[in-house]
Enzyme design. Structure first.
Site, PDB file in Angstrom:
ATOM      1  N   ALA A  34     -29.971 -26.945  13.211  1.00 30.68           N
ATOM      2  CA  ALA A  34     -30.559 -27.078  14.548  1.00 30.68           C
ATOM      3  C   ALA A  34     -31.267 -25.784  14.936  1.00 30.68           C
ATOM      4  O   ALA A  34     -32.350 -25.804  15.535  1.00 30.68           O
ATOM      5  CB  ALA A  34     -29.470 -27.414  15.561  1.00 30.68           C
ATOM      6  N   SER A  81     -22.461  15.846  17.222  1.00 27.28           N
ATOM      7  CA  SER A  81     -21.397  15.496  16.276  1.00 27.28           C
ATOM      8  C   SER A  81     -20.058  15.593  17.008  1.00 27.28           C
ATOM      9  O   SER A  81     -20.020  15.863  18.202  1.00 27.28           O
ATOM     10  CB  SER A  81     -21.453  16.412  15.063  1.00 27.28           C
ATOM     11  OG  SER A  81     -21.444  17.741  15.505  1.00 27.28           O
ATOM     12  N   GLU A 113     -11.306   4.464  19.658  1.00 23.47           N
ATOM     13  CA  GLU A 113     -12.218   3.602  18.904  1.00 23.47           C
ATOM     14  C   GLU A 113     -12.097   3.893  17.415  1.00 23.47           C
ATOM     15  O   GLU A 113     -11.876   5.038  17.036  1.00 23.47           O
ATOM     16  CB  GLU A 113     -13.682   3.880  19.302  1.00 23.47           C
ATOM     17  CG  GLU A 113     -13.909   3.951  20.786  1.00 23.47           C
ATOM     18  CD  GLU A 113     -15.365   4.267  21.156  1.00 23.47           C
ATOM     19  OE1 GLU A 113     -16.194   4.449  20.247  1.00 23.47           O
ATOM     20  OE2 GLU A 113     -15.638   4.322  22.366  1.00 23.47           O
ATOM     21  N   LYS A 115     -13.388   5.060  13.939  1.00 25.70           N
ATOM     22  CA  LYS A 115     -14.526   5.863  13.528  1.00 25.70           C
ATOM     23  C   LYS A 115     -15.171   5.144  12.352  1.00 25.70           C
ATOM     24  O   LYS A 115     -14.636   5.097  11.249  1.00 25.70           O
ATOM     25  CB  LYS A 115     -14.090   7.270  13.118  1.00 25.70           C
ATOM     26  CG  LYS A 115     -15.279   8.175  12.820  1.00 25.70           C
ATOM     27  CD  LYS A 115     -14.842   9.629  12.739  1.00 25.70           C
ATOM     28  CE  LYS A 115     -16.002  10.597  12.718  1.00 25.70           C
ATOM     29  NZ  LYS A 115     -17.084  10.276  11.794  1.00 25.70           N
ATOM     30  N   ASP A 117     -17.537   4.020   9.359  1.00 27.71           N
ATOM     31  CA  ASP A 117     -18.103   4.790   8.258  1.00 27.71           C
ATOM     32  C   ASP A 117     -19.463   4.219   7.872  1.00 27.71           C
ATOM     33  O   ASP A 117     -19.603   3.503   6.892  1.00 27.71           O
ATOM     34  CB  ASP A 117     -17.142   4.771   7.071  1.00 27.71           C
ATOM     35  CG  ASP A 117     -17.392   5.938   6.144  1.00 27.71           C
ATOM     36  OD1 ASP A 117     -18.245   6.779   6.483  1.00 27.71           O
ATOM     37  OD2 ASP A 117     -16.736   5.998   5.098  1.00 27.71           O
ATOM     38  N   TYR A 225     -21.525   2.220  20.390  1.00 29.75           N
ATOM     39  CA  TYR A 225     -20.381   2.937  20.963  1.00 29.75           C
ATOM     40  C   TYR A 225     -20.742   3.933  22.059  1.00 29.75           C
ATOM     41  O   TYR A 225     -19.886   4.665  22.523  1.00 29.75           O
ATOM     42  CB  TYR A 225     -19.567   3.628  19.871  1.00 29.75           C
ATOM     43  CG  TYR A 225     -20.364   4.474  18.894  1.00 29.75           C
ATOM     44  CD1 TYR A 225     -21.092   5.582  19.329  1.00 29.75           C
ATOM     45  CD2 TYR A 225     -20.361   4.165  17.540  1.00 29.75           C
ATOM     46  CE1 TYR A 225     -21.810   6.350  18.452  1.00 29.75           C
ATOM     47  CE2 TYR A 225     -21.085   4.938  16.639  1.00 29.75           C
ATOM     48  CZ  TYR A 225     -21.810   6.031  17.095  1.00 29.75           C
ATOM     49  OH  TYR A 225     -22.519   6.800  16.215  1.00 29.75           O
ATOM     50  N   LYS A 314      -9.330  12.146  11.872  1.00 27.40           N
ATOM     51  CA  LYS A 314      -9.684  11.617  10.545  1.00 27.40           C
ATOM     52  C   LYS A 314      -8.448  11.155   9.779  1.00 27.40           C
ATOM     53  O   LYS A 314      -7.393  11.771   9.870  1.00 27.40           O
ATOM     54  CB  LYS A 314     -10.384  12.708   9.733  1.00 27.40           C
ATOM     55  CG  LYS A 314     -11.753  13.091  10.257  1.00 27.40           C
ATOM     56  CD  LYS A 314     -12.777  12.056   9.852  1.00 27.40           C
ATOM     57  CE  LYS A 314     -14.174  12.614   9.684  1.00 27.40           C
ATOM     58  NZ  LYS A 314     -14.396  13.555   8.625  1.00 27.40           N
ATOM     59  N   CYS A 408      10.373   3.861 -28.684  1.00 26.14           N
ATOM     60  CA  CYS A 408      10.676   3.787 -27.256  1.00 26.14           C
ATOM     61  C   CYS A 408      11.353   5.093 -26.809  1.00 26.14           C
ATOM     62  O   CYS A 408      12.295   5.544 -27.455  1.00 26.14           O
ATOM     63  CB  CYS A 408      11.604   2.605 -26.991  1.00 26.14           C
ATOM     64  SG  CYS A 408      12.234   2.562 -25.296  1.00 26.14           S
ATOM     65  N   CYS A 411      15.255   3.901 -25.926  1.00 27.42           N
ATOM     66  CA  CYS A 411      16.232   3.383 -26.892  1.00 27.42           C
ATOM     67  C   CYS A 411      15.803   3.624 -28.336  1.00 27.42           C
ATOM     68  O   CYS A 411      16.485   3.201 -29.262  1.00 27.42           O
ATOM     69  CB  CYS A 411      16.466   1.900 -26.652  1.00 27.42           C
ATOM     70  SG  CYS A 411      15.085   0.871 -27.159  1.00 27.42           S
ATOM     71  N   CYS A 426       8.200  -1.873 -26.121  1.00 25.39           N
ATOM     72  CA  CYS A 426       9.407  -1.513 -26.844  1.00 25.39           C
ATOM     73  C   CYS A 426      10.010  -2.815 -27.346  1.00 25.39           C
ATOM     74  O   CYS A 426      10.099  -3.790 -26.606  1.00 25.39           O
ATOM     75  CB  CYS A 426      10.373  -0.815 -25.880  1.00 25.39           C
ATOM     76  SG  CYS A 426      12.089  -0.933 -26.394  1.00 25.39           S
ATOM     77  N   CYS A 432      17.646  -2.331 -24.996  1.00 28.82           N
ATOM     78  CA  CYS A 432      17.002  -1.165 -24.378  1.00 28.82           C
ATOM     79  C   CYS A 432      17.484  -1.025 -22.939  1.00 28.82           C
ATOM     80  O   CYS A 432      17.192  -1.864 -22.102  1.00 28.82           O
ATOM     81  CB  CYS A 432      15.487  -1.317 -24.409  1.00 28.82           C
ATOM     82  SG  CYS A 432      14.652   0.055 -23.587  1.00 28.82           S
TER      83      CYS A 432
END
Ligand code: IVH
Length: 668
Positions: A34, A81, A113, A115, A117, A225, A314, A408, A411, A426, A432
């Site tokens: 549609a 920043s 909030e 962060k 990436d 944001y 972080k 092994c 054993c 083994c 064992c």
């Protein structure tokens, strides 16, 4: 002409509305077909009257000419920043600094909030129409990526509503969802192109495309944001309310954003998001706390290009480098020898790691790791730390190859690699001690006999002090013996004896799983229990009968058959039952006339329980469960985040059931 112009505007408004429902709210109101009809109708009218085309028309997202270069855009306000905090102490100090500056003791309200990436972006709107989009660049000047950002459907070309400021700069993060990233890489690899390292790189590479037609094919999206320049209009007085306003105007805002109180509220949010991180459909590398009150933000101001009123918390890095000191081999329940790297201890993923798995010898060869190498170690979430790869550029001259043992380490039995297997084993079997010990740990584990309090450490001790040698010895333990072990007292010993007693009343599937038959996981154990109804029947089944059980192939059939032929296994089972281990048998569900006989289902997406268990339930009712959708599929069971299978089912007109539909089907 006026009529046509009106028709065009009506179509554009409708398309903007549905676009917003689909790409921003994730809640489409009309089917794709549609939407496509409306879109084509608008395209046709615009083709007849090209003079009526405007830049904010939904048809004008993808330009048809590649650019030769990116123009520069000077930001209206610098893009800043964020300062960082790395632990709770630094978070407390951040909060205290603000209190000191504001000379106010009462708890501050923050907006917490994720962060995200991805890449920061500035979107400029004049009278509700997108005029440009710019990357952060050096914070003062960015690159004009309008041609690419216009192709991102969740970025409005024209704002919704009518109460937006005349000039509005919105800031946010462009990112690529995890799923889209995986699909893109698959596509690139199929075309023998180089895949991207991570979603962030993929987003960056895509945004820096000169040809918008390529960008348009890649799954970028945005979370907004913040606002930048605002002129000719009022905004709310709290950051959170500004975000809600952005939502009204048609922007995508991250649903995980929350208002929290004080440093304690921030810390709680951080822990909550950390636990959720792996399950989020997008990558985040921490959280951001922002003072909610904009007047307070203004009062606090900035230091050296970062706001005082916000900080980023972080997550610890998930990858680190360290030295591979040595390799040892761990013997598992089935005798498999796993190479384990002993590392120079390193802080990664929030813990100090000194051992990491190398999986198996094929992996060792593939990664080309050697003892003495500098290696990248990864620990994400709760997963076992692993050696990702060596840093070849830093390989010292005196590294040693990693070689498999011939005996092994526990054993001294011979170690062999079977032709069709990736692992060395083994050959000691139940001679064992390492294998027996692992078998007992498995027996006691939560999904097996669920013996509360009998963890790996305690099994190690019981074994070391020779209090147990075989699983059935567990039920011969006495409180007095247990109380003498390290870190045990009369009370904890009594608790263990009670837990052992409680575990005796179990279910057939748990018991079968607990036996630790190779290749028999939780799901297969359940299938066998339901199919045969009683342990006697399972034990008596021959390989032909076993192979007729849904999902049991020749290898599993062979393993099950051989397990019950071994005399020591029969003996152990008899002992366990004599010691009181018991369960109720089922009515066997062999044979025809099951309610879903002849029906085929496909399961996709995520549900409140594992897809394997859903599969077993469907198969118990006689259904077949297949991996791909075709015209013959009875229905697709689609959970959350269903992808291409859902598209295919819709295309083929195959019925689609959600989790509720599934529950109904099973209860019928
Ligand atoms: S606010 C003045 N909020 O982090 C505050 N940034 O280190 C400016 N980022 O360049 C940014 N998620 O790309 C803010 N929820 C979020 C964010 C966020 C990711 C990025 C953004 C910025 C970088 C700052």
């Amino acid at each position: 002409m006026k009529k046509i112009n009106e028709d065009i505007e009506v179509l554009r408004t409708q398309l903007r509305y549905h676009n917003h429902r689909y790409y921003v709210l994730d809640d489409p109101e009309i089917p794709d077909a549609a939407y496509d009809r409306l879109f084509r109708e608008l395209q046709a009218l615009e083709k007849q009257h090209p003079e009526l085309i405007t830049a904010d028309s939904p048809t004008q997202r993808v330009g048809d000419k590649p650019l030769s270069d990116f123009a520069e855009i000077k930001h209206a306000l610098p893009m800043l920043s964020l300062s960082n905090v790395f632990d709770d102490e630094e978070l407390q100090a951040f909060d205290k600094r603000l209190h000191d500056r504001l000379k106010d003791e009462s708890a501050l309200t923050y907006v917490a909030e994720p962060k995200l990436d991805g890449l920061a972006i500035s979107l400029m709107y004049e009278n509700g129409v997108l005029t440009y989009a710019a990357t952060r660049g050096d914070g003062e000047t960015g690159e004009d990526v309008t041609h690419n950002v216009r192709t991102i459907e969740s970025v409005p070309l024209r704002l919704l509503g009518d109460d937006y400021p005349a000039t509005l700069e919105v800031r946010g993060e462009i990112y690529m969802p995890k799923q889209g990233f995986a699909a893109l890489n698959q596509r690139l690899e199929a075309n023998e192109q180089k895949p991207f390292v991570n979603p962030r790189n993929a987003a960056a590479g895509t945004l820096r495309q000169l040809d918008p037609r390529i960008t348009a094919k890649r799954p970028l999206t945005i979370f907004c944001y913040a606002v930048g320049l605002v002129e000719g209009g009022e905004l709310p007085a709290q950051h959170y309310d500004v975000l809600m306003k952005l939502k009204d105007w048609g922007f995508r805002v991250c649903p995980e954003i929350e208002v929290v109180q004080g440093a304690a509220g921030c810390a709680e949010y951080y822990a909550g998001i950390g636990a959720k991180r792996a399950a989020l459909p997008y990558e985040i590398d921490g959280v951001v706390y922002k003072v909610n009150d904009l007047a307070l933000q203004q009062q606090l101001g900035f230091v050296s290009r970062a706001p005082r009123w916000a900080t980023a918390h972080k997550f610890p890095a998930e990858e680190e480098i360290t030295t591979l000191l040595d390799v040892e081999f761990q013997v598992g329940r089935t005798g498999a020898l796993t190479p384990v790297a002993r590392l120079e201890p390193v802080f990664v993923g929030g813990v100090t790691v000194s051992n990491a798995t190398l999986h198996n010898m094929d992996e060792v060869a593939r990664k080309d790791v050697r003892i003495g190498d500098t290696v990248i170690v990864r620990r994400a979430g709760d997963v076992i730390p692993e050696v990702v790869k060596p840093v070849l550029e830093q390989r010292p001259a005196d590294t040693r190859a990693i070689t498999m043992l011939t005996q092994c380490p526990v054993c001294a039995s011979e170690v062999l690699r079977l032709e069709d297997e990736a692992v060395y084993r083994c050959t000691g079997g139940l001679f064992c001690p390492a294998q027996v010990k692992e078998a007992i740990k498995h027996f006691a584990s939560r999904k097996a006999m669920n013996i509360d309090g009998l963890g790996d450490k305690l099994v190690e001790q019981l074994f070391e002090y020779k209090l147990i040698e075989h699983v059935d010895d567990l039920y011969k333990l006495e409180a007095g013996q247990v109380a003498e072990l390290e870190r045990m007292a009369a009370k904890s010993a009594k608790n263990l004896i009670n837990a052992l007693e409680d575990s005796k009343a179990t279910t057939l599937e748990r018991f079968i799983f607990a036996l630790g038959i190779r290749e028999v996981g939780e799901t297969t154990a359940k299938t066998l229990a339901r199919h045969y109804g009683s342990l006697e029947n399972v034990m008596a089944a021959d390989q032909d009968s076993l192979q007729a059980v849904p999902d049991v192939g020749p290898v599993v059939a062979e393993r099950v058959f051989q397990f019950f032929r071994a005399e020591h296994n029969q003996e152990t089972i008899a002992n366990l039952r004599a010691l009181g281990v018991q369960w109720a048998d089922y009515e066997a569900v062999e044979g025809a006339d099951l309610p879903l006989q002849g029906k085929t289902f496909v399961i996709t997406g995520s549900f409140s329980r594992s897809r394997d268990l859903i599969k077993v339930d469907l198969e118990d009712l006689g259904a077949k469960v297949s991996g791909s959708v075709s015209k013959k599929t009875t229905a697709l069971i689609a959970g959350e985040k269903a992808g291409s299978k859902l598209d295919k089912a819709e295309k083929l007109g195959v019925e689609v059931l959600g989790e509720t539909g599934l529950v109904e089907l099973l209860s019928q």
